[in-house]
Enzyme design. Sequence first.
Site, PDB file in Angstrom:
ATOM      1  N   HIS A 143       0.796  -1.221   0.000  1.00 46.25           N
ATOM      2  CA  HIS A 143       0.000   0.000   0.000  1.00 46.25           C
ATOM      3  C   HIS A 143       0.828   1.270   0.000  1.00 46.25           C
ATOM      4  CE1 HIS A 143       0.997  -0.087   4.255  1.00 46.25           C
ATOM      5  NE2 HIS A 143       0.646   1.183   4.312  1.00 46.25           N
TER       6      HIS A 143
HETATM    7  C1  UD1 Z   1      -2.224   5.420   5.812  1.00 47.75           C
HETATM    8  C2  UD1 Z   1      -0.922   5.885   6.481  1.00 47.75           C
HETATM    9  C3  UD1 Z   1       0.122   4.798   6.380  1.00 47.75           C
HETATM   10  C4  UD1 Z   1      -0.390   3.490   6.926  1.00 47.75           C
HETATM   11  C5  UD1 Z   1      -1.676   3.136   6.194  1.00 47.75           C
HETATM   12  C6  UD1 Z   1      -2.279   1.851   6.680  1.00 47.75           C
HETATM   13  C7  UD1 Z   1      -0.426   8.284   6.341  1.00 47.75           C
HETATM   14  C8  UD1 Z   1       0.436   9.287   5.689  1.00 47.75           C
HETATM   15  N1  UD1 Z   1      -0.396   7.048   5.797  1.00 47.75           N
HETATM   16  O1  UD1 Z   1      -1.949   5.238   4.444  1.00 47.75           O
HETATM   17  O2  UD1 Z   1       1.266   5.195   7.131  1.00 47.75           O
HETATM   18  O3  UD1 Z   1       0.574   2.489   6.747  1.00 47.75           O
HETATM   19  O4  UD1 Z   1      -2.627   4.190   6.408  1.00 47.75           O
HETATM   20  O5  UD1 Z   1      -3.377   1.466   5.888  1.00 47.75           O
HETATM   21  O6  UD1 Z   1      -1.087   8.605   7.292  1.00 47.75           O
HETATM   22  N2  UD1 Z   1      -9.253   4.807   1.525  1.00 47.75           N
HETATM   23  C9  UD1 Z   1     -10.444   4.124   1.465  1.00 47.75           C
HETATM   24  N3  UD1 Z   1     -11.057   3.788   2.647  1.00 47.75           N
HETATM   25  C10 UD1 Z   1     -10.541   4.089   3.852  1.00 47.75           C
HETATM   26  C11 UD1 Z   1      -9.343   4.809   3.905  1.00 47.75           C
HETATM   27  C12 UD1 Z   1      -8.697   5.142   2.742  1.00 47.75           C
HETATM   28  O7  UD1 Z   1     -10.947   3.819   0.408  1.00 47.75           O
HETATM   29  O8  UD1 Z   1     -11.170   3.755   4.881  1.00 47.75           O
HETATM   30  C13 UD1 Z   1      -8.558   5.133   0.265  1.00 47.75           C
HETATM   31  C14 UD1 Z   1      -8.855   6.529  -0.232  1.00 47.75           C
HETATM   32  O9  UD1 Z   1      -8.867   6.502  -1.619  1.00 47.75           O
HETATM   33  C15 UD1 Z   1      -7.652   7.324   0.221  1.00 47.75           C
HETATM   34  C16 UD1 Z   1      -6.543   6.288   0.121  1.00 47.75           C
HETATM   35  O10 UD1 Z   1      -7.159   5.060   0.483  1.00 47.75           O
HETATM   36  O11 UD1 Z   1      -7.420   8.438  -0.569  1.00 47.75           O
HETATM   37  C17 UD1 Z   1      -5.377   6.560   1.019  1.00 47.75           C
HETATM   38  O12 UD1 Z   1      -5.794   6.676   2.384  1.00 47.75           O
HETATM   39  P1  UD1 Z   1      -4.891   7.472   3.442  1.00 47.75           P
HETATM   40  O13 UD1 Z   1      -5.434   7.319   4.808  1.00 47.75           O
HETATM   41  O14 UD1 Z   1      -4.650   8.843   2.945  1.00 47.75           O
HETATM   42  O15 UD1 Z   1      -3.492   6.744   3.362  1.00 47.75           O
HETATM   43  P2  UD1 Z   1      -3.132   5.193   3.396  1.00 47.75           P
HETATM   44  O16 UD1 Z   1      -2.512   4.841   2.107  1.00 47.75           O
HETATM   45  O17 UD1 Z   1      -4.243   4.345   3.893  1.00 47.75           O
END
Ligand code: UD1
Length: 392
Positions: free
Chosen positions: A213
Amino acid sequence: MAHLRIASMVGARPNFMKIAPIVHEIHRIPGIEHRLVHSGQHYDQQMSESFFRDLNIPKPDDNLEVGSGSHAWQTAEVMRRFEAVVLEWKPDVVIVVGDVNSTLAAALVAAKLGIPVAHVESGLRSFDMSMPEEINRRLTDAVSDFLFVTEQSGVQNLRKEGILDNRIFFVGNVMIDCLLEHRKFAAKSEILRRLGLQDDGFSPQAYGLLTLHRPSNVDDPEVLRELLSAVAVLSVKLPVFFPVHPRSMERIREFGLSGYLTEEKSSTPRRGIVPLSPLGYLDFLCLMDQARLILTDSGGIQEETTILGVPCLTLRDSTERPVTVEQGTNQIVGRDRGKILAAASRVLGGERRPVHVPELWDGHASQRILKVLLGKFQPELLRAASQLPSQY
Ligand code: UD1
């Protein structure tokens, strides 16, 4: 009667297993008022709520419902909304865990309001400032008053950054507290049967497990293709299950790489990369525990596999958790297809390295953390807690 007000912030999936043992410990100690705040950084049922259920964490007192956005927007929005909670509730200390955007946001809010910050999982450094987590770690540590460290490398890193020893506490690893507490429940998971890997009475069929991820791995089409093509070769020998993070699934579709994933709907997939929806904690722990090998770019999984004794190939160029390589099952193999396949082939050929349990990864980190906080803020509560059947 003396009392202590603690506010804790969680936001994203890996935060939940870190806060669970702390919450459970807090609940055992009379006199602590606790407010659990969820930023809403992760919001899907499978990325958030299912962990609260599996880990028996009470529903958060506040959900700030921030959701997804750019780093600046998300961090700023958590700050704005968390500040209102802190101003209204006035905690004595704010606990933040890990290295996600919600961690940094909450630490900054508390520090600027003059409220002591306790950072759990402090001191880890990948020395790769292109990782958003590395920025979050360094800045969170810089404004924290209690730096709770999981491994000795963290203590050294903090000292090199000029942080004085009276702020550094080597307490062990709350993620491992969580694993040790839940392993027996995970063993009862039905996931192996659901995936057709186990019939009653037989040991499970050999399989691998993949998680990906990190932006550096999934946001670049060529890197993602290289990784999936390497795992696809491996998956000719044994099926590789891939619980796919929502961002990774988006990228796989966008870059036209879905062909690397099997469409096999059979209940007994024998080969290929088998995509799964994100899994809950107990199902995933069960799958990890029985896997022949795990390929991952996660930080926490490097630690969990060390304790489970399952070989782990980390698909990154660095790790902020060197103890998992020095004493555990972890190998840093990078993103090169040849190197990944060579390492996987050695593991499948039976290569085993001597594994040691890292110092203080014994299931008692959360107790040590509470002991430090009580000793500082309410020694009277610490004396009362010492009557409890634990190691205070
Ligand atoms: C975040 C953390 C990362 C951690 C990871 C675990 C930061 C900078 N990154 O990354 O350190 O290892 O979580 O999973 O804080 N999305 C969904 N559903 C959700 C959440 C996210 O669909 O419930 C999708 C959205 O398109 C979003 C993307 O995932 O834009 C990224 O989510 P985000 O929380 O920004 O970062 P992660 O890649 O999950």
